[in-house]
Design a protein around this motif. Structure first.
Motif, short mmCIF file in Angstrom:
data_model
loop_
_atom_site.label_atom_id
_atom_site.label_comp_id
_atom_site.label_asym_id
_atom_site.label_seq_id
_atom_site.Cartn_x
_atom_site.Cartn_y
_atom_site.Cartn_z
N LEU A 198 -2.49 9.80 5.99
CA LEU A 198 -1.85 8.50 5.89
C LEU A 198 -0.38 8.69 6.30
CD1 LEU A 198 -2.27 5.90 3.01
CD2 LEU A 198 -0.15 6.15 4.29
N VAL A 199 -0.03 8.05 7.41
CA VAL A 199 1.33 8.18 7.93
C VAL A 199 2.03 6.84 7.78
CG1 VAL A 199 2.72 8.52 10.01
CG2 VAL A 199 0.81 10.07 9.52
N CYS A 200 3.22 6.85 7.17
CA CYS A 200 4.00 5.62 7.04
C CYS A 200 5.11 5.59 8.08
CB CYS A 200 4.63 5.53 5.66
SG CYS A 200 3.49 4.93 4.40
N LEU A 201 5.29 4.42 8.69
CA LEU A 201 6.38 4.20 9.64
C LEU A 201 7.45 3.37 8.95
CD1 LEU A 201 4.62 3.01 12.94
CD2 LEU A 201 5.69 5.23 12.51
N LEU A 202 8.67 3.88 8.99
CA LEU A 202 9.82 3.16 8.44
C LEU A 202 10.85 3.01 9.54
CD1 LEU A 202 10.68 5.18 5.19
CD2 LEU A 202 9.99 2.78 5.22
N GLY A 203 11.65 1.97 9.44
CA GLY A 203 12.73 1.82 10.42
C GLY A 203 13.31 0.43 10.31
N ASP A 242 0.15 -3.31 8.66
CA ASP A 242 1.52 -3.73 8.98
C ASP A 242 2.11 -4.50 7.80
OD1 ASP A 242 3.91 -4.29 10.16
OD2 ASP A 242 3.07 -5.37 11.89
N GLU A 243 2.93 -3.84 7.02
CA GLU A 243 3.52 -4.42 5.81
C GLU A 243 2.49 -5.20 5.00
OE1 GLU A 243 7.47 -6.08 6.06
OE2 GLU A 243 7.55 -5.60 8.19
N PRO A 244 1.36 -4.55 4.66
CA PRO A 244 0.28 -5.31 4.02
C PRO A 244 0.68 -5.86 2.65
CG PRO A 244 -0.14 -2.96 3.85
CD PRO A 244 1.04 -3.12 4.77
N PHE A 245 1.65 -5.23 2.00
CA PHE A 245 2.03 -5.67 0.66
C PHE A 245 3.41 -6.33 0.66
CE2 PHE A 245 -0.45 -1.59 -0.47
CZ PHE A 245 -1.66 -2.22 -0.23
N GLY A 246 3.92 -6.61 1.86
CA GLY A 246 5.28 -7.11 2.00
C GLY A 246 5.51 -8.46 1.36
N ALA A 247 4.47 -9.27 1.26
CA ALA A 247 4.65 -10.63 0.73
C ALA A 247 4.40 -10.72 -0.77
CB ALA A 247 3.71 -11.58 1.47
N LEU A 248 4.14 -9.58 -1.41
CA LEU A 248 3.75 -9.61 -2.82
C LEU A 248 4.93 -9.33 -3.75
CD1 LEU A 248 0.51 -7.47 -2.45
CD2 LEU A 248 0.68 -9.96 -2.45
N ASP A 249 4.83 -9.80 -4.98
CA ASP A 249 5.86 -9.49 -5.97
C ASP A 249 5.77 -8.00 -6.32
OD1 ASP A 249 4.38 -9.07 -8.76
OD2 ASP A 249 3.34 -10.62 -7.62
N ALA A 250 6.86 -7.46 -6.88
CA ALA A 250 6.99 -6.01 -7.08
C ALA A 250 5.86 -5.43 -7.93
CB ALA A 250 8.35 -5.70 -7.70
N HIS A 288 -11.13 8.37 2.48
CA HIS A 288 -10.54 9.31 3.45
C HIS A 288 -10.43 8.76 4.86
CE1 HIS A 288 -10.65 12.33 0.39
NE2 HIS A 288 -11.96 12.24 0.28
N LYS A 289 -9.78 7.61 4.99
CA LYS A 289 -9.55 7.05 6.32
C LYS A 289 -8.32 7.69 6.95
CE LYS A 289 -12.83 3.99 5.85
NZ LYS A 289 -14.08 4.14 6.61
N THR A 290 -8.14 7.42 8.22
CA THR A 290 -6.90 7.80 8.89
C THR A 290 -6.08 6.52 8.97
OG1 THR A 290 -8.09 9.46 10.14
CG2 THR A 290 -5.94 8.78 11.02
N ILE A 291 -4.89 6.54 8.35
CA ILE A 291 -4.16 5.27 8.19
C ILE A 291 -2.74 5.38 8.74
CG2 ILE A 291 -3.32 3.56 6.51
CD1 ILE A 291 -5.61 4.33 4.65
N LEU A 292 -2.40 4.38 9.55
CA LEU A 292 -1.01 4.22 10.01
C LEU A 292 -0.49 2.96 9.33
CD1 LEU A 292 1.05 5.52 11.90
CD2 LEU A 292 0.10 4.19 13.78
N PHE A 293 0.58 3.12 8.55
CA PHE A 293 0.99 2.10 7.59
C PHE A 293 2.48 1.80 7.80
CE2 PHE A 293 2.39 0.49 3.54
CZ PHE A 293 1.29 0.04 2.83
N VAL A 294 2.80 0.56 8.15
CA VAL A 294 4.19 0.17 8.35
C VAL A 294 4.73 -0.45 7.07
CG1 VAL A 294 5.71 -1.47 9.54
CG2 VAL A 294 3.95 -0.24 10.83
N THR A 295 5.91 -0.04 6.68
CA THR A 295 6.52 -0.65 5.49
C THR A 295 8.04 -0.63 5.61
OG1 THR A 295 6.71 -0.55 3.08
CG2 THR A 295 6.46 1.55 4.20
N HIS A 296 8.69 -1.50 4.85
CA HIS A 296 10.15 -1.43 4.71
C HIS A 296 10.54 -0.75 3.42
CE1 HIS A 296 11.94 -3.50 8.06
NE2 HIS A 296 10.91 -4.33 8.06
#
Ligand code: ATP
Ligand code: MG
Length: 257
Positions: free
Chosen positions: A38-43, A162-170, A188-196
């Motif tokens: 699981l790789v997270c992309l930040l930027g 792509d920011e799947p949880f971005g719209a949710l409360d903390a 055990h999937k291979t996951i590319l996950f974008v988050t802030h």
């Protein structure tokens, strides 16, 4: 391709706009994501994270470079690559179970198998009791669980989020992070996950990739050497958080200059 990376992003660049006046969004991205990783992309905002994810999904063609999944070039969307985006994007006219069943139905799976698949993934995301509800009757967190179940029901090897949880409360967000972490230990999937969220990235990722401001390049890669089940308050956890925050801030500051 046995032993090779599950996803190989090779010299990917992407510009938008008419020839001659095209604006580069991604400069030159090289990244391998290994099976079960699981790789997270930040930027910073606008650095090209969604663009990169859309290229890997096959929704968008790169200006140059190639993406290989299992050694085969991506030329369009395919069921082997599931997507979960920030906006829940459920089919409003289908029930929860109808939404999850959609992929298997499209793949002409037999009815009994479809039922088993729906039950299994609704159990996994804790929504079995809500199977006959419509999306409009669900909270944001529940909708996002349905979106995850729907992506898993296609049995994709790769999931792009792509920011799947971005719209949710903390609070809901942390519950779904816990669920995704648990699901990942089973599936055990291979996951590319974008988050802030740096905290979210440290909680979920095997590696965190920090991108530069636009045009996006890879700035730094942090392997996260923490136990599978993570403690957000552990000293090592907060150390990763502050190390990554420092690097992300340098790029966010550039955008504002
Ligand atoms: N379809 C498009 N046409 C023109 N420019 C685009 C298009 N899609 C994205 N861009 C530009 O490409 C750059 C990268 O956008 P992208 O949406 O990938 O950024 P991001 O890192 O996902 O940002 P955010 O964190 O805000 O979601 C931005 O400058 C954006 O304006
Ligand atoms: Mg984006």
């Amino acid at each position: 391709m046995a032993g090779g990376p599950k996803i190989r992003i090779q010299h990917i660049a992407k510009s938008f706009g008419p020839a001659g006046r095209a604006i580069p969004a991604l400069a030159e991205i090289d990244l391998d994501v290994h099976e079960r990783e699981l790789v997270c992309l930040l930027g910073p905002s606008g650095c090209g994270k969604s663009t990169l994810l859309n290229i890997v999904a096959g929704f968008l063609a790169p200006t140059s470079g190639t993406v290989l999944v299992d050694g085969r070039p991506v030329s369009g969307p395919a069921p082997e690559r599931g997507v979960v985006f920030q906006e829940y994007a459920l089919f409003p006219w289908l029930t929860v179970s109808g939404n999850v069943e959609f992929g298997p139905l499209l793949q002409s799976r037999p009815a009994a198998e479809r039922r088993r698949t729906v039950d299994r993934y609704l159990d996994l995301v804790g929504l079995r009791a809500h199977a006959e509800k419509f999306p409009v009757q669900l909270s944001g967190g529940m909708k996002q669980r349905v979106a995850i179940a729907r992506a898993l029901a296609n049995n994709p090897a790769v999931i792009l989020m792509d920011e799947p949880f971005g719209a949710l409360d903390a609070q809901t967000r942390e519950v779904l992070q816990d669920e995704l972490s648990r699901i990942q230990r089973v599936e055990h999937k291979t996951i590319l996950f974008v988050t802030h969220s740096i905290r979210e990235a440290v909680y979920l990722a095997d590696r965190v990739v920090v991108m530069t401001s636009v045009p996006g390049r890879i700035k730094q890669v942090f392997p996260i050497k923490l136990p599978e089940v993570r403690d957000r308050f552990a000293l090592e956890f907060t150390q990763y958080e502050s190390d990554i925050t420092r690097v992300v801030r340098e790029e966010v500051a550039k955008v504002r200059e």
